[in-house]
Design an enzyme around this catalytic site. Sequence first.
Site, PDB file in Angstrom:
ATOM      1  N   GLU B 320       0.915  -1.077   0.347  1.00 18.97           N
ATOM      2  CA  GLU B 320       0.316   0.112  -0.228  1.00 18.97           C
ATOM      3  C   GLU B 320       1.218   1.425  -0.079  1.00 18.97           C
ATOM      4  O   GLU B 320       0.666   1.928  -0.931  1.00 18.97           O
ATOM      5  CB  GLU B 320      -0.455  -0.252   1.126  1.00 18.97           C
ATOM      6  CG  GLU B 320      -2.381   0.566   0.959  1.00 18.97           C
ATOM      7  CD  GLU B 320      -3.128   0.533   2.232  1.00 18.97           C
ATOM      8  OE1 GLU B 320      -3.159  -1.102   2.574  1.00 18.97           O
ATOM      9  OE2 GLU B 320      -3.792   1.775   2.477  1.00 18.97           O
ATOM     10  N   GLU B 323       1.802   2.135  -3.469  1.00 17.35           N
ATOM     11  CA  GLU B 323       1.018   2.136  -3.991  1.00 17.35           C
ATOM     12  C   GLU B 323       0.495   3.523  -3.848  1.00 17.35           C
ATOM     13  O   GLU B 323       0.441   4.805  -5.179  1.00 17.35           O
ATOM     14  CB  GLU B 323      -0.522   1.245  -3.533  1.00 17.35           C
ATOM     15  CG  GLU B 323      -1.722   1.509  -4.675  1.00 17.35           C
ATOM     16  CD  GLU B 323      -3.108   1.000  -4.010  1.00 17.35           C
ATOM     17  OE1 GLU B 323      -2.733   0.398  -3.061  1.00 17.35           O
ATOM     18  OE2 GLU B 323      -3.609   1.309  -5.060  1.00 17.35           O
ATOM     19  N   CYS B 347      -8.248  -2.925   4.490  1.00 11.04           N
ATOM     20  CA  CYS B 347      -7.828  -4.517   5.541  1.00 11.04           C
ATOM     21  C   CYS B 347      -8.994  -3.845   6.203  1.00 11.04           C
ATOM     22  O   CYS B 347      -9.236  -5.266   6.295  1.00 11.04           O
ATOM     23  CB  CYS B 347      -6.795  -3.684   5.972  1.00 11.04           C
ATOM     24  SG  CYS B 347      -6.309  -2.637   6.868  1.00 11.04           S
ATOM     25  N   SER B 367      -7.795   1.254  -1.844  1.00  2.68           N
ATOM     26  CA  SER B 367      -6.272   0.959  -2.006  1.00  2.68           C
ATOM     27  C   SER B 367      -7.183  -0.423  -2.630  1.00  2.68           C
ATOM     28  O   SER B 367      -7.951  -0.906  -2.276  1.00  2.68           O
ATOM     29  CB  SER B 367      -5.161   1.196  -1.126  1.00  2.68           C
ATOM     30  OG  SER B 367      -4.286  -0.091  -1.170  1.00  2.68           O
ATOM     31  N   LYS B 406     -14.318 -11.262   8.086  1.00  7.94           N
ATOM     32  CA  LYS B 406     -13.431 -11.774   7.537  1.00  7.94           C
ATOM     33  C   LYS B 406     -14.181 -12.758   6.955  1.00  7.94           C
ATOM     34  O   LYS B 406     -13.911 -13.168   6.301  1.00  7.94           O
ATOM     35  CB  LYS B 406     -12.912 -11.881   8.580  1.00  7.94           C
ATOM     36  CG  LYS B 406     -11.451 -10.713   8.809  1.00  7.94           C
ATOM     37  CD  LYS B 406     -10.555 -10.410   7.605  1.00  7.94           C
ATOM     38  CE  LYS B 406      -9.491  -9.255   8.326  1.00  7.94           C
ATOM     39  NZ  LYS B 406      -9.475  -8.281   7.441  1.00  7.94           N
ATOM     40  N   GLU B 409     -15.736 -11.788   3.549  1.00  4.65           N
ATOM     41  CA  GLU B 409     -14.888 -12.023   2.992  1.00  4.65           C
ATOM     42  C   GLU B 409     -13.711 -12.553   2.328  1.00  4.65           C
ATOM     43  O   GLU B 409     -13.666 -12.894   1.004  1.00  4.65           O
ATOM     44  CB  GLU B 409     -13.188 -10.154   3.770  1.00  4.65           C
ATOM     45  CG  GLU B 409     -12.462 -10.386   2.492  1.00  4.65           C
ATOM     46  CD  GLU B 409     -11.011  -9.331   3.770  1.00  4.65           C
ATOM     47  OE1 GLU B 409     -10.730  -9.606   4.567  1.00  4.65           O
ATOM     48  OE2 GLU B 409     -10.443  -8.229   3.114  1.00  4.65           O
ATOM     49  N   GLU B 414     -13.837 -12.937  -5.206  1.00  6.50           N
ATOM     50  CA  GLU B 414     -12.571 -12.784  -6.561  1.00  6.50           C
ATOM     51  C   GLU B 414     -11.586 -13.018  -6.095  1.00  6.50           C
ATOM     52  O   GLU B 414     -10.863 -13.670  -6.035  1.00  6.50           O
ATOM     53  CB  GLU B 414     -12.908 -11.450  -6.553  1.00  6.50           C
ATOM     54  CG  GLU B 414     -12.519 -10.257  -5.529  1.00  6.50           C
ATOM     55  CD  GLU B 414     -14.208 -10.497  -4.891  1.00  6.50           C
ATOM     56  OE1 GLU B 414     -14.458 -11.016  -5.320  1.00  6.50           O
ATOM     57  OE2 GLU B 414     -14.665  -8.821  -4.256  1.00  6.50           O
ATOM     58  N   CYS B 564      -9.834  -2.484  14.854  1.00 10.91           N
ATOM     59  CA  CYS B 564     -10.283  -4.079  14.574  1.00 10.91           C
ATOM     60  C   CYS B 564     -10.023  -4.702  16.562  1.00 10.91           C
ATOM     61  O   CYS B 564     -10.934  -5.794  16.989  1.00 10.91           O
ATOM     62  CB  CYS B 564      -9.210  -4.255  13.878  1.00 10.91           C
ATOM     63  SG  CYS B 564      -8.902  -3.818  13.145  1.00 10.91           S
TER      64      CYS B 564
END
Lengths: 407, 637, 157
Positions: B320, B323, B347, B367, B406, B409, B414, B564
Amino acid sequence: METIINTQKKRGGPVLFSRYHPGDGINKALELGRENILLEVKTSGLKGRGGAGFPTATKWMLTAASISDKIFIICNADEGEPGTFKDRVLLLEYPELVFEGMVIAGFTIGAEQGIVYLRGEYEYMFKSLKDYLEQMRKDNSLGKSICGKADFNFDIKIYLGSGAYVCGEETALIESLEGSRGEPRNRPPYPVNTGFMGHPTVVNNVETLASIPHIITKGGEWFRKYGTDKSTGSKLFSVSGDCDKPGVYELPWGTSINELLEVVDAKNTKAVQIGGASGICVPKSQFNRILAYEDAATGGSIIIFNENRDMLKVLKNFMEFFVEESCGQCTPCRIGNVKLLEGVEMIEKGEYTFAYIRNLKELAKTMQLAAKCGLGQSSPNPFLSILENFRDEIFNPSRNGGSNGKE
Amino acid sequence: MKYLIHPETEEVMEKNNESRTPVSQQPFEITKQVEKDSVGGTVSVQINEKKISVPFGTTILDACKMNQIHIPTLCNHPDLRLGGVCRICVVDVEGMKTLQTACTFPITSSIKIHTSTPMVRKARRHIIDLMLSEHLGDCYTCVKNGKCLLQHLAKEYGVDSFTFGHVTKPVYEIDKSSVAVIRDMNKCVLCKRCVRTCIDLKEVGALEAIDRGDKTHIGTFLDKPLADVICINCGQCINRCPTGALYTNDPSDEIWNAIDNPKKHVVIQTAPSPRAAIGEEFGIEPGHSFTGELNTALKRIGFDKVFDTNFTADLTIMEEGTELLLKLKKALVDKDDSVKLPQFTSCSPGWIKFIEHFYPEYLDYLSSAKSPQQMFGAIIKTFYAKEAGINPADVVTVALMPCSAKKFECNRPEMNASGFKDVDYGLTTRELGKMIREAGIHLPEMPKSGFDDPFGEASGAGLIFGATGGVMEAALRTVYELVTGRVVPFQNLNIEPCRGFDGVKQASVKLENCVDEYKFLEGVELKFIVAHGTANAKKVMEMLRKGELNDVHFVEIMACPGGCLGGGGQPIPTSAEIRKKRAQAIYEEEALLPIRKSHENTHVKYIYEKFLTEGPCGKLSHKLLHTHYTKRGRFIS
Amino acid sequence: MLVLEKNAQSEVIEELVKTYGNSRSSLLEILQAIQKKYNFISDFAQQEVARLLNIHPVEVYSTISFYSFLHSKPIGRNIIRLCRTISCNLKGQKNIEDAVKKELGINFGETTKDRRITLEYTNCLGMCDVAPAMLVNERVYTRIDPETAVNILKEIK
């Protein structure tokens, strides 16, 4: 059916239905000024006519003393209590009293916006009330610079309800106006402190506001002459049920139940429900009680039952009403009412034990103390009073073909 | 908007105007600091026999808490606005006809309060009886067995019979549509904590009370299954539900099967937040990290390898960070207007689903780097499987996360860059606690051990990902050093402006005397924003919409309050205090680590040399470690 | 719903928001207007209202489900509300109920097949002195008996 405002029909009565010329109230109020208006209302001893009986002068004084950029006066026209229809009569036949009362209230507490919360079932009178207000604006009794007083601007808007009895409770009403579910709020803070959109708000019943022009024009002392010490003035009683002359009657506080039954030509009366579904059921032996805040208080609903009526079925009707109309927020009311209704059904079928009925009575007492709003606090009233006062009839072993309750 | 005026000091108490909560229902905050012995601004009250003095406007409940007087509560929660709906906390205030709820009643005058009269006790008992009469109490099979508030109250008040009956058959169907959050309305006591969380605290708005009276139930828009509405799976509602009506979709049965299957190579990666909080599942008070002990426990349970998610957290920083630098180069050197700045972190899967639903037009600002969990899944089933000589089809990756989102996720279509499902199961802290107990292990007594190779020990920068501001701090430590060749100008590498629990933090750091490669950033004031909780994320997105973020370069957003460490899979209960303690544990653990910058992690260097040879944002990195996002409906999925 | 219908509804709702305001306190007025025009508040309408008032659609749905007079599922062109509270109950509401059910062939809470009439119970209409009472849309009929009630129903289009 009255779909248009009928200002020609005049009823008889000592206070509200006494002679009044439209416009007099506002003019006199503007002359008197805020301090003196509050004094007159205080002297009159006027208490809220919606059933709760909170001193109106106190409510207005608390609001008038608060510092805020906006203050509201709300007219509670969500008359949903079973057996009550006095506000219907007032709005259709005496709109001048109600709206001028609002203007005077607005002047006194410093409000610029008045709101009428009209129940959805009264939609048929919505247009005619709006037209009446338009006429008031043309007559300069509403809107900007009322009656020439440059700094007094006040207007009234009518909101329609949508079929919820609980919205008659003042904080639920305010929640409904704010576009939410009509669930009562936590109190304190009370609406006089934090009400509509967080601003100080006075919520008054239609009849309370209708009394104001009379008090202002004829004086608080005059109002005191009627009624009793603690319950001054008169009350509009909506009488229905088993009587020959149902309707709206204006009688002074302190009238006994016997006297009322005579006025409405009720015969063979077994029971009188005073205060609608949230009130108490009075048996024949207590018909000498007086209607007053000191004894049997009411928002005006009187339902009369004769000898042929089954009091258990009456109780069931009331409990079904509360189960449907409860907002469902707090535990005691939401589930408690269901349990009380189940108890009534058990008695109907004859499948009960007296021990369980005692448990339900204890639950009823808890509901009266722990529920969040007036609905939950008063829904056990008919349960307790009917089971108490008509015990022999209800727990009669010959009901249900011989099966009776077990201990 | 004024609320109350103190009769003597004439002090005006204001309430927060911006909140959606009606003013009268907001928890009351005293705006003036009251000194210990000051007379003004306090009210003296008598609670039972105790005479105490409290700041004006304190609720009876808070006053009792401050003086060790116990009042039971259910719908009250320190993070949320006032409830007053369960009526358990009723007390007797002298002079008032009805009982008052302690959680909502502000003390504004000298009153006498009794917290345990016969009427009060009877009322509390009745309310518990009523709740039990409508609650499907199959405690043996309930996820909250032993931790349920209703069980606790029933025990405290000596319930020994179902006075008003008892439900034995379910009325509602369990909503199992969502892969993360499961709703069982048969157990709901209508405390409305989930509604207040979802609408007021998170501003997502997936749950509300539907219908009236006894038909009231908590439902979604049009009573659709949860997977069909805009639920972001953050699980904050689960953290606050007092009963077993809400819980996560637990994969531990399947994980046990995989562990017990000799053909499967089961690998677990653990995130820092669960390690800082798992002690709470074993009775330890919040604020103690059990990283080493957990490694041993996991190996004893039967996981073949235990990896540290901080490794891919470091990798995320490399990807990141690169990036961001590439974007800055495009914007400042190539003067490319199409570059989307600021760059938002990606994230937090709850945040990703949030932006996909509510701000899909801004997806380009995210990102493209995956979250550490998903990066690890891809790396394990490619690089690790090859190095260890194991068929990736036999590798089962489990991720221990503080997060319920999660689970969604790892099931995103994908997320199969490795050719297989990159992460097979997302496991929450609570669920792992259950598995450890099932194996008969008492975690705090375990000896400490380390993480397994080839990923070994990660840097401290990766560890602080668990707290809000952690990603930003880790990124700055690396980016600043890459750009200027010097260490960040903060004492001990602790970038204080990133730390703390303010909703939206803004700060900047000036880039001066840059190395040649990054001369284009000379003099640039690198501005960044850190926000936690989707309500604050919304604020930041609105700022973006209004064009107020034109000079901001980097934004870190975490969907959960506190970051988190306050995630939907963390131990229950949660409160601002508990989250502070968990953050403290994380920062304390991090300060002791030998390596505290992502780019100094030797294993990260190794993987770039051996595997991702084109470096960060190279072709293979893009395939394995970067992702794309999906535009979703604003109101329904 | 067809795209044309959706666009038409969008326009209507935007007009309503202009008339009544776009804050939460205008929610009930807007919903009542939509209910009046379309006989119910469709999910599309609920989402439009949520979008224009900047509130969550589940809050709109929750508010609609709270009030008896608002519906999120289609109802008949005309809605009959028969009061079943005690004063009307004492004056023969049960017989009227049976007659009406027989005439229309549906139960209370249901709609006739041709969508002409929806039957609902309601609670005290405030017509207790001229009981029994019945609301037909917003018109109120009082002192009805089974025969007049059936006649009234026959007249409704």
